[in-house]
Design a protein around this motif. Structure first.
Motif, PDB file in Angstrom:
ATOM      1  N   ARG A 202      43.828  31.558  49.754  1.00 25.13           N
ATOM      2  CA  ARG A 202      42.800  30.683  50.314  1.00 25.13           C
ATOM      3  C   ARG A 202      42.509  31.088  51.751  1.00 25.13           C
ATOM      4  NH1 ARG A 202      42.180  26.007  53.302  1.00 25.13           N
ATOM      5  NH2 ARG A 202      40.745  24.409  52.500  1.00 25.13           N
ATOM      6  N   LEU A 203      41.234  31.300  52.066  1.00 22.11           N
ATOM      7  CA  LEU A 203      40.833  31.677  53.418  1.00 22.11           C
ATOM      8  C   LEU A 203      40.519  30.449  54.262  1.00 22.11           C
ATOM      9  CD1 LEU A 203      38.565  34.734  52.573  1.00 22.11           C
ATOM     10  CD2 LEU A 203      40.953  34.762  53.327  1.00 22.11           C
ATOM     11  N   PHE A 204      39.635  29.591  53.756  1.00 18.62           N
ATOM     12  CA  PHE A 204      39.305  28.335  54.442  1.00 18.62           C
ATOM     13  C   PHE A 204      38.529  27.451  53.481  1.00 18.62           C
ATOM     14  CE2 PHE A 204      36.723  31.904  56.004  1.00 18.62           C
ATOM     15  CZ  PHE A 204      35.490  31.612  55.445  1.00 18.62           C
TER      16      PHE A 204
ATOM     17  N   SER B  92      34.459  19.302  50.884  1.00 18.77           N
ATOM     18  CA  SER B  92      34.243  19.619  49.475  1.00 18.77           C
ATOM     19  C   SER B  92      35.550  20.095  48.836  1.00 18.77           C
ATOM     20  CB  SER B  92      33.183  20.721  49.351  1.00 18.77           C
ATOM     21  OG  SER B  92      33.238  21.349  48.089  1.00 18.77           O
ATOM     22  N   PRO B  93      35.702  19.920  47.521  1.00 17.04           N
ATOM     23  CA  PRO B  93      36.887  20.463  46.840  1.00 17.04           C
ATOM     24  C   PRO B  93      36.844  21.983  46.705  1.00 17.04           C
ATOM     25  CG  PRO B  93      35.394  19.477  45.247  1.00 17.04           C
ATOM     26  CD  PRO B  93      34.847  19.132  46.600  1.00 17.04           C
ATOM     27  N   TRP B  94      35.699  22.599  46.976  1.00 18.87           N
ATOM     28  CA  TRP B  94      35.587  24.056  46.872  1.00 18.87           C
ATOM     29  C   TRP B  94      36.149  24.699  48.137  1.00 18.87           C
ATOM     30  CZ3 TRP B  94      32.896  26.642  42.723  1.00 18.87           C
ATOM     31  CH2 TRP B  94      32.458  25.763  41.737  1.00 18.87           C
ATOM     32  N   ALA B  95      36.512  25.976  48.024  1.00 16.53           N
ATOM     33  CA  ALA B  95      37.036  26.713  49.177  1.00 16.53           C
ATOM     34  C   ALA B  95      36.712  28.190  48.991  1.00 16.53           C
ATOM     35  CB  ALA B  95      38.544  26.497  49.311  1.00 16.53           C
ATOM     36  N   TYR B  96      36.949  28.953  50.034  1.00 16.91           N
ATOM     37  CA  TYR B  96      36.696  30.401  50.027  1.00 16.91           C
ATOM     38  C   TYR B  96      38.024  31.118  49.840  1.00 16.91           C
ATOM     39  CZ  TYR B  96      32.188  28.934  51.849  1.00 16.91           C
ATOM     40  OH  TYR B  96      30.972  28.325  52.013  1.00 16.91           O
ATOM     41  N   TRP B  97      38.034  32.073  48.914  1.00 14.31           N
ATOM     42  CA  TRP B  97      39.283  32.717  48.514  1.00 14.31           C
ATOM     43  C   TRP B  97      39.149  34.239  48.545  1.00 14.31           C
ATOM     44  CZ3 TRP B  97      43.666  29.947  46.572  1.00 14.31           C
ATOM     45  CH2 TRP B  97      43.476  28.560  46.482  1.00 14.31           C
ATOM     46  N   GLN B  98      40.271  34.879  48.828  1.00  8.14           N
ATOM     47  CA  GLN B  98      40.391  36.328  48.687  1.00  8.14           C
ATOM     48  C   GLN B  98      41.126  36.614  47.387  1.00  8.14           C
ATOM     49  OE1 GLN B  98      42.994  38.287  51.554  1.00  8.14           O
ATOM     50  NE2 GLN B  98      43.689  39.564  49.853  1.00  8.14           N
ATOM     51  N   ILE B  99      40.523  37.422  46.549  1.00  8.09           N
ATOM     52  CA  ILE B  99      41.117  37.788  45.264  1.00  8.09           C
ATOM     53  C   ILE B  99      41.316  39.301  45.256  1.00  8.09           C
ATOM     54  CG2 ILE B  99      40.854  37.755  42.754  1.00  8.09           C
ATOM     55  CD1 ILE B  99      38.888  35.391  43.182  1.00  8.09           C
ATOM     56  N   SER B 100      42.547  39.739  45.153  1.00 11.16           N
ATOM     57  CA  SER B 100      42.845  41.169  45.070  1.00 11.16           C
ATOM     58  C   SER B 100      42.763  41.610  43.616  1.00 11.16           C
ATOM     59  CB  SER B 100      44.243  41.464  45.637  1.00 11.16           C
ATOM     60  OG  SER B 100      44.309  41.126  47.007  1.00 11.16           O
ATOM     61  N   LEU B 101      42.061  42.703  43.372  1.00 13.71           N
ATOM     62  CA  LEU B 101      41.879  43.175  41.998  1.00 13.71           C
ATOM     63  C   LEU B 101      43.084  43.987  41.548  1.00 13.71           C
ATOM     64  CD1 LEU B 101      38.097  44.085  41.916  1.00 13.71           C
ATOM     65  CD2 LEU B 101      39.239  41.908  41.521  1.00 13.71           C
ATOM     66  N   ASN B 102      43.380  43.861  40.263  1.00 13.87           N
ATOM     67  CA  ASN B 102      44.571  44.508  39.706  1.00 13.87           C
ATOM     68  C   ASN B 102      44.531  46.026  39.848  1.00 13.87           C
ATOM     69  OD1 ASN B 102      45.408  41.942  38.874  1.00 13.87           O
ATOM     70  ND2 ASN B 102      44.426  42.137  36.879  1.00 13.87           N
ATOM     71  N   SER B 103      43.324  46.590  39.849  1.00 16.98           N
ATOM     72  CA  SER B 103      43.187  48.045  39.889  1.00 16.98           C
ATOM     73  C   SER B 103      43.259  48.609  41.305  1.00 16.98           C
ATOM     74  CB  SER B 103      41.855  48.455  39.257  1.00 16.98           C
ATOM     75  OG  SER B 103      40.772  47.806  39.916  1.00 16.98           O
ATOM     76  N   ALA B 104      43.288  47.733  42.318  1.00 19.84           N
ATOM     77  CA  ALA B 104      43.283  48.201  43.707  1.00 19.84           C
ATOM     78  C   ALA B 104      44.594  48.905  44.041  1.00 19.84           C
ATOM     79  CB  ALA B 104      43.054  47.035  44.652  1.00 19.84           C
ATOM     80  N   ARG B 105      44.488  50.083  44.603  1.00 20.31           N
ATOM     81  CA  ARG B 105      45.670  50.864  44.966  1.00 20.31           C
ATOM     82  C   ARG B 105      46.102  50.503  46.390  1.00 20.31           C
ATOM     83  NH1 ARG B 105      45.752  55.591  47.663  1.00 20.31           N
ATOM     84  NH2 ARG B 105      43.487  55.817  47.394  1.00 20.31           N
ATOM     85  N   PRO B 106      47.348  50.056  46.584  1.00 19.99           N
ATOM     86  CA  PRO B 106      47.814  49.746  47.942  1.00 19.99           C
ATOM     87  C   PRO B 106      47.718  50.984  48.840  1.00 19.99           C
ATOM     88  CG  PRO B 106      49.352  48.945  46.283  1.00 19.99           C
ATOM     89  CD  PRO B 106      48.375  49.827  45.566  1.00 19.99           C
ATOM     90  N   ARG B 107      47.153  50.814  50.047  1.00 16.33           N
ATOM     91  CA  ARG B 107      47.006  51.916  50.978  1.00 16.33           C
ATOM     92  C   ARG B 107      46.761  51.345  52.370  1.00 16.33           C
ATOM     93  NH1 ARG B 107      42.684  51.052  47.829  1.00 16.33           N
ATOM     94  NH2 ARG B 107      40.583  51.232  48.744  1.00 16.33           N
ATOM     95  N   PRO B 108      46.993  52.117  53.409  1.00 16.41           N
ATOM     96  CA  PRO B 108      46.933  51.594  54.776  1.00 16.41           C
ATOM     97  C   PRO B 108      45.586  50.972  55.143  1.00 16.41           C
ATOM     98  CG  PRO B 108      48.028  53.713  54.748  1.00 16.41           C
ATOM     99  CD  PRO B 108      47.491  53.501  53.365  1.00 16.41           C
ATOM    100  N   GLU B 109      44.473  51.589  54.725  1.00 13.49           N
ATOM    101  CA  GLU B 109      43.169  51.043  55.110  1.00 13.49           C
ATOM    102  C   GLU B 109      42.921  49.671  54.491  1.00 13.49           C
ATOM    103  OE1 GLU B 109      42.275  54.244  51.911  1.00 13.49           O
ATOM    104  OE2 GLU B 109      43.702  53.892  53.545  1.00 13.49           O
ATOM    105  N   LEU B 110      43.416  49.469  53.275  1.00 11.99           N
ATOM    106  CA  LEU B 110      43.262  48.167  52.629  1.00 11.99           C
ATOM    107  C   LEU B 110      44.127  47.124  53.329  1.00 11.99           C
ATOM    108  CD1 LEU B 110      42.097  46.410  50.410  1.00 11.99           C
ATOM    109  CD2 LEU B 110      43.862  47.265  48.851  1.00 11.99           C
ATOM    110  N   GLU B 111      45.335  47.501  53.692  1.00 11.28           N
ATOM    111  CA  GLU B 111      46.212  46.584  54.418  1.00 11.28           C
ATOM    112  C   GLU B 111      45.598  46.197  55.763  1.00 11.28           C
ATOM    113  OE1 GLU B 111      49.950  48.528  54.720  1.00 11.28           O
ATOM    114  OE2 GLU B 111      50.359  48.503  52.551  1.00 11.28           O
ATOM    115  N   SER B 112      44.989  47.156  56.442  1.00 11.84           N
ATOM    116  CA  SER B 112      44.362  46.877  57.740  1.00 11.84           C
ATOM    117  C   SER B 112      43.201  45.911  57.589  1.00 11.84           C
ATOM    118  CB  SER B 112      43.874  48.179  58.388  1.00 11.84           C
ATOM    119  OG  SER B 112      44.948  49.034  58.698  1.00 11.84           O
TER     120      SER B 112
END
Length: 319
Positions: free
Chosen positions: A162-164, A279-299
């Motif tokens: 959850r972002l906000f 509101s009961p709605w919110a903004y969320w970050q969803i990481s996709l299963n196919s995403a490869r962990p790497r430094p640029e994504l972490e940043s």
């Protein structure tokens, strides 16, 4: 058991099949693929032999898909599109670090894009690819690393962050506020004064519209029968905000997306904080299963969480 029927289908044959189906002819497909018409015919014949079913009915001027052909086309069209997209990205990147995300157009326009320069300043070597669409992605979509969406907590998939939250508030543009102050527009001191105003509404049939629109806001204040002077209906949240900024009426805006415009004085809350609705709605970050962990994504994710924290503070969720 027929082991031949279990072999994977040849990709070139599938390409030819898709081209013939789309162009409704062997000649047009051959021209597009830069091969001979007889080569396309042989590939389709081989594919039909592999499947054990005809894929086309041949007419004098055009071909038509059989039921088996329609079934195969529905299956391979999105798959070929994903392959082509991945190939394009590989050719374009040539080793460059990139983060790819999907979000809805209004969030991209009002929240994400205005903040990206701060990320780019700190990480100039990382490319950001944004797909702004209302279409929901599959969690195994290979073209994206992240999805940013507005959903209810019960709809958030495992691992979502959850972002906000969502807060709605009536807003007007500075020009309309000035006109009201000069007496050139009807006063707007309490919600019942909205009867003399133009209300800017979302023309939206999504589930969130039930609790994020004017009817619900008015109902919460005992004004469900109120009819404004005029309605303006738009398709997207950012259009609501643009219309309000132009001084054309009162928008029920989403506070997380416009709090900076409020701080600048470009938008005004005529009823102040008392006009806000959670509101009961919110903004969320969803990481996709196919995403490869790497430094640029972490940043990027670390920066995203910092920006989200600032928004939570701005809308009163923290601090």
């Amino acid at each position: 058991m027929n082991l031949g029927r279990q072999r994977p289908l040849v990709l070139d044959h599938l390409r030819s099949f898709e081209a013939v189906a789309r162009r409704a002819g062997f000649g047009a497909a051959a021209e597009e693929l830069h091969v001979t018409q007889s080569a396309v015919s042989r590939q389709i014949k081989s594919l039909e032999d592999e499947l054990g079913a005809p894929l086309f009915t041949r007419g004098t001027r055009r071909v038509e898909l059989t039921q088996a052909g329609q079934l195969l086309l529905r299956a391979i069209t999105p798959a070929l599109g994903r392959i082509d997209s991945a190939v394009r990205q590989i050719r374009q990147l040539r080793g460059r670090a990139q983060v790819s995300l999907s979000t809805f157009p209004s969030f991209a326009s009002l929240w994400l894009l205005p903040r990206l320069p701060t990320f780019e300043k700190g990480q100039p070597a990382i490319d950001i690819r944004i797909s702004a669409t209302d279409r929901l992605l599959e969690l195994d979509d290979p073209d994206h690393d992240l999805v940013l969406r507005q959903i209810r907590p019960e709809d958030a998939p495992p691992g979502a962050i959850r972002l906000f939250g969502e807060v709605c508030t009536p807003v007007i543009g500075a020009s309309l506020a000035d006109a009201i102050a000069r007496g050139a527009a009807p006063p707007l001191k309490s919600p019942k004064d909205l009867v003399d105003c133009t209300l800017i509404e979302m023309d939206d049939d999504r589930a969130s519209s039930d609790v994020l629109g004017w009817p619900f806001w008015l109902q919460q204040r005992g004004l469900s029968q109120l009819e404004p002077r005029r309605w303006i209906s738009v398709n997207f949240t950012h259009q609501q905000v643009q219309t309000a900024l132009a001084g054309q009426g009162v928008a029920l805006a989403r506070l997380p997306l416009i709090h900076e415009a409020l701080e600048r004085g470009d938008l005004i809350e005529p009823f102040g904080r008392e006009g806000r609705m959670t509101s009961p709605w919110a903004y969320w970050q969803i990481s996709l299963n196919s995403a490869r962990p790497r430094p640029e994504l972490e940043s990027f994710v670390a920066w995203l969480h910092e920006a989200a924290h600032e928004t939570r503070v701005a809308i009163g969720e923290e601090g």
